[in-house]
Design a protein around this motif. Structure first.
Motif, PDB file in Angstrom:
ATOM      1  N   THR A  70      -8.548  -3.279  -6.672  1.00 25.47           N
ATOM      2  CA  THR A  70      -8.761  -2.455  -5.487  1.00 25.47           C
ATOM      3  C   THR A  70      -7.947  -1.172  -5.616  1.00 25.47           C
ATOM      4  O   THR A  70      -6.834  -1.167  -6.112  1.00 25.47           O
ATOM      5  CB  THR A  70      -8.324  -3.186  -4.213  1.00 25.47           C
ATOM      6  OG1 THR A  70      -7.045  -3.732  -4.458  1.00 25.47           O
ATOM      7  CG2 THR A  70      -9.276  -4.275  -3.833  1.00 25.47           C
ATOM      8  N   THR A  71      -8.543  -0.094  -5.160  1.00 26.89           N
ATOM      9  CA  THR A  71      -7.857   1.192  -5.251  1.00 26.89           C
ATOM     10  C   THR A  71      -7.528   1.695  -3.855  1.00 26.89           C
ATOM     11  O   THR A  71      -8.041   1.188  -2.859  1.00 26.89           O
ATOM     12  CB  THR A  71      -8.737   2.219  -5.951  1.00 26.89           C
ATOM     13  OG1 THR A  71      -9.964   2.297  -5.237  1.00 26.89           O
ATOM     14  CG2 THR A  71      -9.011   1.828  -7.387  1.00 26.89           C
ATOM     15  N   PHE A  72      -6.690   2.708  -3.828  1.00 26.39           N
ATOM     16  CA  PHE A  72      -6.266   3.241  -2.536  1.00 26.39           C
ATOM     17  C   PHE A  72      -7.447   3.837  -1.789  1.00 26.39           C
ATOM     18  O   PHE A  72      -7.527   3.749  -0.558  1.00 26.39           O
ATOM     19  CB  PHE A  72      -5.192   4.306  -2.757  1.00 26.39           C
ATOM     20  CG  PHE A  72      -4.568   4.779  -1.486  1.00 26.39           C
ATOM     21  CD1 PHE A  72      -3.669   3.979  -0.809  1.00 26.39           C
ATOM     22  CD2 PHE A  72      -4.878   6.026  -0.974  1.00 26.39           C
ATOM     23  CE1 PHE A  72      -3.092   4.414   0.359  1.00 26.39           C
ATOM     24  CE2 PHE A  72      -4.298   6.461   0.204  1.00 26.39           C
ATOM     25  CZ  PHE A  72      -3.402   5.653   0.874  1.00 26.39           C
ATOM     26  N   ALA A  73      -8.370   4.449  -2.527  1.00 26.70           N
ATOM     27  CA  ALA A  73      -9.501   5.092  -1.860  1.00 26.70           C
ATOM     28  C   ALA A  73     -10.516   4.044  -1.400  1.00 26.70           C
ATOM     29  O   ALA A  73     -11.046   4.114  -0.303  1.00 26.70           O
ATOM     30  CB  ALA A  73     -10.150   6.089  -2.809  1.00 26.70           C
ATOM     31  N   ARG A  90     -10.575   0.477  -0.584  1.00 25.66           N
ATOM     32  CA  ARG A  90      -9.653  -0.649  -0.417  1.00 25.66           C
ATOM     33  C   ARG A  90     -10.306  -2.002  -0.563  1.00 25.66           C
ATOM     34  O   ARG A  90      -9.667  -2.965  -0.889  1.00 25.66           O
ATOM     35  CB  ARG A  90      -9.035  -0.570   0.981  1.00 25.66           C
ATOM     36  CG  ARG A  90      -8.306   0.712   1.145  1.00 25.66           C
ATOM     37  CD  ARG A  90      -6.925   0.491   1.535  1.00 25.66           C
ATOM     38  NE  ARG A  90      -6.290   1.781   1.657  1.00 25.66           N
ATOM     39  CZ  ARG A  90      -5.568   2.119   2.673  1.00 25.66           C
ATOM     40  NH1 ARG A  90      -5.376   1.273   3.662  1.00 25.66           N
ATOM     41  NH2 ARG A  90      -5.004   3.286   2.725  1.00 25.66           N
ATOM     42  N   ILE A 128       0.862  -1.175   0.000  1.00 28.10           N
ATOM     43  CA  ILE A 128       0.000   0.000   0.000  1.00 28.10           C
ATOM     44  C   ILE A 128       0.902   1.229   0.000  1.00 28.10           C
ATOM     45  O   ILE A 128       1.728   1.398   0.902  1.00 28.10           O
ATOM     46  CB  ILE A 128      -0.896   0.036   1.236  1.00 28.10           C
ATOM     47  CG1 ILE A 128      -1.676  -1.269   1.343  1.00 28.10           C
ATOM     48  CG2 ILE A 128      -1.852   1.217   1.174  1.00 28.10           C
ATOM     49  CD1 ILE A 128      -2.511  -1.366   2.588  1.00 28.10           C
ATOM     50  N   CYS A 129       0.780   2.054  -1.037  1.00 27.27           N
ATOM     51  CA  CYS A 129       1.634   3.225  -1.130  1.00 27.27           C
ATOM     52  C   CYS A 129       0.789   4.484  -1.014  1.00 27.27           C
ATOM     53  O   CYS A 129      -0.175   4.652  -1.778  1.00 27.27           O
ATOM     54  CB  CYS A 129       2.382   3.224  -2.455  1.00 27.27           C
ATOM     55  SG  CYS A 129       3.473   1.809  -2.580  1.00 27.27           S
ATOM     56  N   PRO A 130       1.098   5.315  -0.062  1.00 23.06           N
ATOM     57  CA  PRO A 130       0.319   6.530   0.156  1.00 23.06           C
ATOM     58  C   PRO A 130       0.622   7.562  -0.926  1.00 23.06           C
ATOM     59  O   PRO A 130       1.589   7.424  -1.680  1.00 23.06           O
ATOM     60  CB  PRO A 130       0.795   7.008   1.518  1.00 23.06           C
ATOM     61  CG  PRO A 130       2.168   6.485   1.633  1.00 23.06           C
ATOM     62  CD  PRO A 130       2.217   5.206   0.888  1.00 23.06           C
ATOM     63  N   PRO A 131      -0.201   8.601  -1.044  1.00 20.55           N
ATOM     64  CA  PRO A 131       0.057   9.650  -2.034  1.00 20.55           C
ATOM     65  C   PRO A 131       1.436  10.270  -1.809  1.00 20.55           C
ATOM     66  O   PRO A 131       1.863  10.453  -0.659  1.00 20.55           O
ATOM     67  CB  PRO A 131      -1.038  10.682  -1.759  1.00 20.55           C
ATOM     68  CG  PRO A 131      -2.069   9.975  -0.961  1.00 20.55           C
ATOM     69  CD  PRO A 131      -1.389   8.883  -0.237  1.00 20.55           C
ATOM     70  N   GLY A 154      -2.313   7.687  -4.240  1.00 21.90           N
ATOM     71  CA  GLY A 154      -2.123   6.475  -3.460  1.00 21.90           C
ATOM     72  C   GLY A 154      -2.509   5.265  -4.281  1.00 21.90           C
ATOM     73  O   GLY A 154      -3.383   5.334  -5.140  1.00 21.90           O
ATOM     74  N   GLN A 155      -1.829   4.165  -4.042  1.00 22.98           N
ATOM     75  CA  GLN A 155      -2.039   3.015  -4.909  1.00 22.98           C
ATOM     76  C   GLN A 155      -1.858   1.726  -4.107  1.00 22.98           C
ATOM     77  O   GLN A 155      -1.108   1.689  -3.151  1.00 22.98           O
ATOM     78  CB  GLN A 155      -1.011   3.064  -6.042  1.00 22.98           C
ATOM     79  CG  GLN A 155      -1.299   2.168  -7.211  1.00 22.98           C
ATOM     80  CD  GLN A 155      -2.058   2.874  -8.291  1.00 22.98           C
ATOM     81  OE1 GLN A 155      -1.746   4.009  -8.630  1.00 22.98           O
ATOM     82  NE2 GLN A 155      -3.059   2.224  -8.826  1.00 22.98           N
ATOM     83  N   ILE A 156      -2.555   0.699  -4.548  1.00 23.18           N
ATOM     84  CA  ILE A 156      -2.365  -0.612  -3.934  1.00 23.18           C
ATOM     85  C   ILE A 156      -1.806  -1.562  -4.977  1.00 23.18           C
ATOM     86  O   ILE A 156      -2.324  -1.639  -6.093  1.00 23.18           O
ATOM     87  CB  ILE A 156      -3.689  -1.169  -3.394  1.00 23.18           C
ATOM     88  CG1 ILE A 156      -4.191  -0.286  -2.247  1.00 23.18           C
ATOM     89  CG2 ILE A 156      -3.522  -2.590  -2.918  1.00 23.18           C
ATOM     90  CD1 ILE A 156      -5.430  -0.793  -1.608  1.00 23.18           C
ATOM     91  N   VAL A 197       6.283   9.478   6.755  1.00 19.63           N
ATOM     92  CA  VAL A 197       4.945   9.422   7.330  1.00 19.63           C
ATOM     93  C   VAL A 197       4.692   8.243   8.249  1.00 19.63           C
ATOM     94  O   VAL A 197       3.673   8.214   8.932  1.00 19.63           O
ATOM     95  CB  VAL A 197       3.877   9.378   6.232  1.00 19.63           C
ATOM     96  CG1 VAL A 197       3.274  10.721   6.055  1.00 19.63           C
ATOM     97  CG2 VAL A 197       4.442   8.790   4.987  1.00 19.63           C
ATOM     98  N   ALA A 220       0.096   5.632   8.655  1.00 17.48           N
ATOM     99  CA  ALA A 220      -0.117   6.564   7.548  1.00 17.48           C
ATOM    100  C   ALA A 220      -1.060   5.959   6.519  1.00 17.48           C
ATOM    101  O   ALA A 220      -1.696   6.664   5.747  1.00 17.48           O
ATOM    102  CB  ALA A 220       1.208   6.868   6.895  1.00 17.48           C
ATOM    103  N   LEU A 221      -1.147   4.631   6.509  1.00 17.12           N
ATOM    104  CA  LEU A 221      -1.843   3.986   5.423  1.00 17.12           C
ATOM    105  C   LEU A 221      -3.246   3.561   5.797  1.00 17.12           C
ATOM    106  O   LEU A 221      -3.941   2.953   5.001  1.00 17.12           O
ATOM    107  CB  LEU A 221      -1.034   2.768   5.000  1.00 17.12           C
ATOM    108  CG  LEU A 221       0.432   3.101   4.766  1.00 17.12           C
ATOM    109  CD1 LEU A 221       1.266   1.858   4.772  1.00 17.12           C
ATOM    110  CD2 LEU A 221       0.567   3.850   3.467  1.00 17.12           C
TER     111      LEU A 221
END
Lengths: 172, 766
Positions: free
Chosen positions: B128-131, B133, A19-22, A28-30, B433, B414-415
């Protein structure tokens, strides 16, 4: 089981999730890949790398990579076994509560008839009566035993139901 | 005492031999067993086991085969533990996996592979996206599947409706299965197991059907979203496994005392898999449920807990290589000043414990005595309906309670995508972070706080009505959830206070700007421990369980402070924990470890009282079979003292009612010449009787020659102590060798209830 897992690692059963934050302009990306434990880090998993060469290190520092294992076979088997046991229990429950009273009521009317039939059959002289009798007895013994055990169990459950649900002496 | 017993039994054995007429050399079938809802005699069980053991040891010198048999016998204890560990670990894994799947079934289904839960369904997905999950195309909510839309009021209502329908369906299945197949499978089971371990018999309580139905319905009950947990029932399940494997070995199946040693260890295995805490499990068994816990049992429980935890670990039900969903791991430090909020959380835990016990007992009493108890199925349906309708709108109550606890325990990295971690990000932040400094809370945190407060009130109220319904229901998880919610709220409050008031004296030394000083997750954990402690009154085992959950030794002090405070506060309002309260509500014969401080004497408690008819006695050589049978028919006492003669009333021994009935029945069937007029004798030699009389019946074999006696002036304090420590069932009262009366365990319990101004009639069982 674990040995099997480690040897023939089903591609579905391992993952390395990063999991990479912005970071700056990057969103941000998974990232999700089937790689082994030792390759489970940002450099191997994050493909394509969204940032330039000089930022890779900073970007990767923020990513969190987790290696996870599961056993899809176990899940499948467990859920299917559970559902089949539940289904059998439900069928038996329906039989005990709905069907059996109806069947009994219907049989009850004929029971006298059956009884007298049996009596006649028993009294008839057979040529090889002994053989037939012993065979039927052994089978009926077996059936009787099952029947008997079932009756006993049902009496016990009845007793439990009385003490838990009606008299409220235990477990309230 | 033990010597007395063994010498008595050995003389007894010598008596039996050499008499050709004595058919009693063959032990009666079933002699030495107990009836349903009766208390066992620990002393008798212990001496029987000593006898058995001595026989095996002396035989083992005779041949190799006997030697092997004796070795097998010695090892059977460990073998039973291994089997218990394997089975209870497997069952726990099955329950975890099935609950995971069924909980998610309320919301949607995995299209590609229907047996996957939401998490497993999107496990390998790359969409799956970061927003978002946990969104992937394979997993579809019911409304999405039916209508094709993902948004909108109609979709929400449809999902809502189906959630409630599934919940009602699951709980209806659970309660009907329990009702039809195994009524004993309902409830948490820990009060009953406590009573059983103290030496009570409830036939069928640990039976195979109970095991099957409890395992199956536990999954349904937990997945229905009711405010209950699986931890307590898992202890019951493990004890059922213990009982199942006891029946394989005659050493355990024929001796109720030995069986209870195995059950103590099984309880440890149950907690071990419930919380992934093997040591905590052993301590739980020692502190909370067991009555008789010798060192040997300690080692065996340890082994069983270990095997169970290992089995569950190799099943890996959560895919995180942990035994529980809410395992957390963080090592941020805590500061001395934080002990104040921790102790406040302890106070909250104690108050919650008191409130819960009072209200739940009042409600359960209502259920026991009024019309409410007549409609168990309807009650479950109504409570499920209310729970589901109220739970769905709030995201913190909609998901399973374990997941909620897991989120509350977790620290905001942070995640984290959780709403609870929506802090305002400083744009010119340059530090990496993963080291979160304190930050102002964002709008997400404030809305989460509102929702958590509502969830807290909801959980507090609904748990009171849920615990004790006629489905398998544990209490650990809802209590922990209440504590975790409260703790998290307090944690965020302290954190924000520290952020906004860096200059306050208390924060000055501890929270420098930009430093990470308050961990809200730790508060949630401390709160959970405090609430669990308030309800169950555990201390040591609780702290160990919590610390095994977190894997961090540095939080022992906060956890201890909270656990002890909550115990103090809760004890101030009422001495007993929820399990003792339920034991008392049901009137089980359980002698707890509290001290008895009243100055009464044995003569005040013994039966017969002053104006009661005299004690029913047997004489050693002048009662006839007919007399005995009338005595059995007319009285319902569980045993009869045997005296020399009615004139002298000097005590010889004590004979159990059940043994007497069985012995006479067998003798009448098998021994020629025993008729109603036959004299029953308990002496070694047959009494001198004229030849015309029918043949006498020797019953010395069933006579307990060493009944426990006290004099009439023994203080009750001592008597209670003897009952508690030796596990007696009855005790005879004598004065200068003359029998005066009898004190049974029931008398002791009734006397104690009377002394504590409670209704002595509530003690129901013998």
């Amino acid at each position: 089981m674990r040995g099997q897992l480690s040897e023939a690692k089903n591609s579905e059963d391992i993952r390395c999730k990063c999991i990479c934050p912005p970071y700056k302009e990057t969103k941000g990306q998974i990232y999700n890949q089937n790689v082994s434990l030792k390759d489970c880090n940002c450099l191997h998993v994050v493909e394509p790398m969204p940032v330039d060469g000089k930022d890779v290190e900073a970007y990767c520092l923020r990513c969190e990579c987790k290696y996870e294992e599961r056993s899809s076979g176990t899940i499948k088997v467990t859920i299917i076994i559970y559902l089949s046991i539940l289904g059998l229990l439900l069928l038996y429950m329906v039989y005990l509560t709905l069907l059996e009273p109806i069947l009994k009521r219907r049989l009850f009317g004929h029971s006298q008839l059956i009884q007298s039939d049996d009596d006649v059959g028993d009294q008839q002289p057979f040529a090889n009566a002994h053989d037939v009798l012993s065979r039927s007895r052994s089978r009926s013994n077996m059936l009787n035993k099952v029947e008997h055990a079932q009756q006993r169990w049902r009496r016990q459950v009845q007793e439990q139901r009385k003490s838990v649900f009606d008299r409220h002496v235990v477990l309230s | 005492m033990a010597e007395g017993v063994s010498s008595a039994t050995s003389t007894e054995e010598m008596n039996g031999s050499g008499n050709l007429m004595d058919f009693l050399d063959e032990p009666f079938p079933d002699v030495g067993t107990y009836e349903d809802f009766h208390t066992i005699d620990w002393l008798r069980e212990k001496s029987r086991d000593t006898d058995r053991h001595r026989k095996i040891t002396s035989k083992s010198k005779e041949s190799i085969w006997e030697l092997i048999k004796s070795l097998l016998d010695a090892w059977s204890g460990w073998l039973v533990m291994l089997l218990i560990g394997l089975l209870s670990g497997t069952l726990a894994g099955v329950i975890d996996l099935a609950v995971d799947w069924m909980t998610d079934l309320k919301e949607g289904v995995c299209l590609s592979v229907f047996w996957y839960s939401h998490e497993q369904c999107c496990w390998t997905s790359n969409e799956t996206t970061f927003a978002d999950r946990d969104k992937c195309p394979q997993w579809q909510k019911w409304a999405e599947l039916m209508t094709g839309h993902t948004e909108g009021a109609g979709v929400y209502m449809l999902n809502y409706f189906l959630y409630v329908v599934w919940a009602l369906f699951f709980s209806f299945l659970a309660v009907s299965l329990v009702r039809v197949f195994a009524p004993y499978a309902c409830g948490s089971g820990i009060p009953e197991i406590k009573t059983i371990l103290s030496g009570f018999i409830i036939r069928g309580y640990l039976g195979k059907w109970t095991l099957l139905i409890k395992t199956v319905t536990l999954v349904l009950a937990v997945s229905s979203g009711l405010s209950l947990g699986k931890e307590g029932p898992l202890v019951h399940v493990a004890c059922c496994c213990g009982n199942l494997f006891c029946s394989l070995f005659s050493k355990y199946s024929k001796n109720e005392g030995k069986r209870r040693e195995v059950l103590s260890a099984a309880a440890a295995a149950g907690v071990s898999v419930a919380f992934g805490a093997p040591i905590g499990g052993v301590l739980f068994s020692l502190e909370e449920v067991s009555y008789y816990f010798p060192l040997k049992t300690l080692w065996r429980s340890f082994f069983a807990a270990l095997v169970a935890a290992f089995t569950l670990r190799s099943i890996n039900p959560f895919g995180n290589n942990r035994l529980v969903l809410f395992y957390v791991e963080y090592h941020t430090p805590w500061y001395m000043a934080e002990l104040v909020p921790f102790i406040l959380l302890g106070v909250f835990g104690g108050l919650w414990g008191t409130l819960f016990i009072r209200c739940n007992i009042a409600w359960c009493r209502r259920r026991k005595t009024t019309l409410l108890g007549k409609y168990p199925v309807l009650e479950v349906i109504v409570v499920t309906g209310v729970t589901a309708i109220l739970a769905f709108p709030n995201p913190y109550t909609r998901r399973s309670t374990s997941e909620l606890i897991s989120e509350l325990f977790n620290d905001c990295g942070a995640l984290e995508s959780s709403q609870l971690c929506d802090y305002v990000n400083n744009s010119n932040m340059t530090r990496p972070v993963d080291d979160i400094p304190d930050r102002p809370a964002g709008p997400g945190v404030y809305s989460a706080l509102w929702q958590l407060t509502l969830a807290l009130v909801f959980k507090i109220v609904i748990t009171i009505f849920t615990f004790g319904m006629k489905i398998p229901s544990g209490l650990f998880i809802p209590s922990m959830a209440v504590g975790a919610i409260a703790g998290r709220i307090v944690g965020i409050a302290v954190e924000q206070m520290a952020y906004h008031h860096h200059d306050w004296i208390i924060f000055k030394s501890w929270c420098r700007p930009g430093a990470d000083c308050v961990t809200p997750g730790l508060y949630a954990m401390v709160g959970a421990a405090a609430c669990l402690g308030g309800v169950t009154r555990m201390t040591v085992s609780l702290v160990v369980i919590m610390f095994e959950l977190t894997g961090g030794l540095e939080y022992i002090v906060p956890l201890m402070a909270a656990a002890v405070t909550s115990k103090w506060v809760a004890d101030a309002f009422g001495k007993e924990g929820i399990y003792e309260a339920h034991i008392q509500l049901n009137g089980y014969p359980y002698l707890d470890q509290d001290e008895f401080t009243h100055r009464t004497l044995a003569t005040d408690v013994m039966r017969p009282r002053r104006n009661e008819p005299p004690l029913s006695l047997l004489t050693q050589d002048s009662t006839t079979v007919e007399d005995v049978e009338t005595l059995i028919k007319e009285t319902d006492y569980n045993g009869f003292p045997v005296v020399v003669s009615r004139e002298s009333e000097r005590l010889i021994g004590f004979v159990q009612r059940r043994d007497l009935i069985l012995a006479i029945k067998t003798a009448r069937q098998k021994q020629d010449g025993v008729v109603s007029n036959s004299v029953v004798y308990f002496t070694e030699d047959a009494p001198q009787i004229p030849l015309s009389n029918p043949q006498p019946l020797k019953l010395r074999r069933i006579l307990n020659l060493s009944p426990f006696t006290v004099t009439d002036h023994t203080p009750m304090e001592t008597v209670v102590d003897i009952f508690r420590k030796l596990g007696l069932r009855q005790c005879l009262v004598t004065r200068s060798g003359r029998l005066l009366g009898i004190i049974t365990k029931k008398d002791v319990l009734r006397h104690m209830a009377q002394m504590m101004n409670q209704d002595p009639g509530s003690i129901m069982f013998n």
